[in-house]
Design a protein around this motif. Structure first.
Motif, mmCIF file in Angstrom:
data_model
loop_
_atom_site.group_PDB
_atom_site.id
_atom_site.type_symbol
_atom_site.label_atom_id
_atom_site.label_comp_id
_atom_site.label_asym_id
_atom_site.label_seq_id
_atom_site.Cartn_x
_atom_site.Cartn_y
_atom_site.Cartn_z
ATOM 1 N N UNK A 78 0.781 -1.242 0.000
ATOM 2 C CA UNK A 78 0.000 0.000 0.000
ATOM 3 C C UNK A 78 0.811 1.289 0.000
ATOM 4 N N UNK A 79 2.113 1.203 0.269
ATOM 5 C CA UNK A 79 2.904 2.418 0.439
ATOM 6 C C UNK A 79 3.482 2.862 -0.901
ATOM 7 N N UNK A 80 3.079 4.024 -1.402
ATOM 8 C CA UNK A 80 3.511 4.476 -2.722
ATOM 9 C C UNK A 80 4.905 5.092 -2.691
ATOM 10 N N UNK A 81 5.374 5.493 -3.840
ATOM 11 C CA UNK A 81 6.643 6.212 -3.960
ATOM 12 C C UNK A 81 6.349 7.534 -4.667
ATOM 13 N N UNK A 82 6.056 8.559 -3.879
ATOM 14 C CA UNK A 82 5.690 9.863 -4.437
ATOM 15 C C UNK A 82 6.838 10.861 -4.395
ATOM 16 N N UNK A 83 7.954 10.466 -3.773
ATOM 17 C CA UNK A 83 9.053 11.395 -3.575
ATOM 18 C C UNK A 83 8.967 12.132 -2.254
ATOM 19 N N UNK A 84 7.911 11.874 -1.489
ATOM 20 C CA UNK A 84 7.700 12.512 -0.172
ATOM 21 C C UNK A 84 7.596 11.413 0.862
ATOM 22 N N UNK A 85 8.608 11.290 1.718
ATOM 23 C CA UNK A 85 8.635 10.200 2.694
ATOM 24 C C UNK A 85 7.435 10.250 3.622
ATOM 25 N N UNK A 86 7.159 11.402 4.160
ATOM 26 C CA UNK A 86 6.031 11.564 5.085
ATOM 27 C C UNK A 86 4.721 11.174 4.405
ATOM 28 N N UNK A 87 4.524 11.658 3.174
ATOM 29 C CA UNK A 87 3.288 11.363 2.438
ATOM 30 C C UNK A 87 3.143 9.874 2.175
ATOM 31 N N UNK A 90 2.175 8.000 5.425
ATOM 32 C CA UNK A 90 0.780 8.268 5.785
ATOM 33 C C UNK A 90 -0.159 7.468 4.890
ATOM 34 N N UNK A 91 0.151 7.438 3.589
ATOM 35 C CA UNK A 91 -0.696 6.687 2.662
ATOM 36 C C UNK A 91 -0.702 5.193 2.999
ATOM 37 N N UNK A 92 0.475 4.650 3.314
ATOM 38 C CA UNK A 92 0.563 3.228 3.618
ATOM 39 C C UNK A 92 -0.146 2.852 4.904
ATOM 40 N N UNK A 93 0.165 3.552 5.987
ATOM 41 C CA UNK A 93 -0.472 3.267 7.272
ATOM 42 C C UNK A 93 -1.949 3.623 7.224
ATOM 43 N N UNK A 165 2.780 1.093 12.835
ATOM 44 C CA UNK A 165 1.532 0.336 12.740
ATOM 45 C C UNK A 165 0.885 0.054 14.089
ATOM 46 N N UNK A 166 1.674 0.063 15.166
ATOM 47 C CA UNK A 166 1.179 -0.374 16.469
ATOM 48 C C UNK A 166 -0.044 0.394 16.971
ATOM 49 N N UNK A 167 -0.099 1.723 16.870
ATOM 50 C CA UNK A 167 -1.280 2.421 17.394
ATOM 51 C C UNK A 167 -2.590 1.973 16.749
ATOM 52 N N UNK A 187 0.329 9.681 13.758
ATOM 53 C CA UNK A 187 1.373 8.714 14.099
ATOM 54 C C UNK A 187 2.645 8.991 13.308
ATOM 55 N N UNK A 188 2.497 9.200 12.009
ATOM 56 C CA UNK A 188 3.668 9.455 11.173
ATOM 57 C C UNK A 188 4.366 10.743 11.597
#
Length: 211
Positions: A78-87, A90-93, A165-167, A187-188
């Motif tokens: 689910x975690x994309x590669x948009x060039x923005x680590x934070x983004x 957030x998308x993956x979690x 992922x824990x929360x 969380x992120x």
């Protein structure tokens, strides 16, 4: 040989992917309405417009069917590669929140985890098809963040993955607080405050002062 969702054809006529999709969709609907213990293959088959033998030809048990339906709902990477680590994080979690935020998370996850402990084959399928691929997807995002200088290179990646992922899982298991749409972003933000390089951390705080 199992397909991408863990279904096991047993010969005969070619598989109809439309039936597989209808079965998984019906599984999620029954889970949301009746919970994990209330789901039966008969109910799923009726709702999907097929019959119980069709389900048994595809999945070894109702537990394997549930894992397959969750994989269809959550996605394996689910975690994309948009060039923005934070983004990306957030998308993956964030895919966990809408999928597990209400009835399915509270009633399905604890019971499924209990069944994993009793069935080695089911546990293997859950980890190989759902847990590990999703975790690898988030790990790839963290490593990209290190490469681009967003994240300190000395971080403990397995620990960070657990912290991200824990929360969500904790709230699903115990139900003491809601799994909200904003939970992934919060969380992120907290995790990134601890692992970001000094330059990125300063930018994060400036861009998101109330996260």
């Amino acid at each position: 040989m199992a397909d991408a969702h863990g279904a096991h054809p047993r010969g005969g006529r070619p598989r109809d992917p439309r039936i597989d999709e209808a079965i998984r969709r019906a599984t999620l609907e029954v889970l949301a309405e009746r919970g994990y213990s209330g789901l039966t293959l008969e109910d799923v088959a009726s709702r999907a417009g097929t019959n119980t033998p069709a389900l048994r030809r595809r999945w070894r048990s109702r537990q394997h069917l549930i894992v397959s339906a969750l994989l269809d709902q959550l996605g394996a990477q689910p975690t994309p590669d948009t060039g923005c680590t934070r983004c990306d994080l957030i998308a993956g979690i964030g895919t966990l929140s809408p999928s597990f935020g209400e009835e399915i998370g509270r009633t399905v996850l604890p019971a499924l985890v209990a069944d994993l402990a009793l069935d080695a084959e089911l546990e293997k399928e859950f980890f190989e098809r759902l847990f590990h691929p999703r975790r690898a997807s988030s790990e790839a995002a963290l490593r990209r963040g290190i490469e681009r200088g967003d994240i300190r290179p000395d971080v403990d990646i397995p620990l960070i993955l657990d912290m991200l992922a824990a929360p969500v899982y904790y709230r699903m298991l115990f139900g003491h607080l809601a799994v909200t749409p904003m939970l992934a972003e919060k969380v992120v933000s907290v995790v990134m405050d601890g692992i970001a390089t000094s330059t990125v951390a300063g930018v994060e705080r400036a861009d998101h002062p109330h996260s």
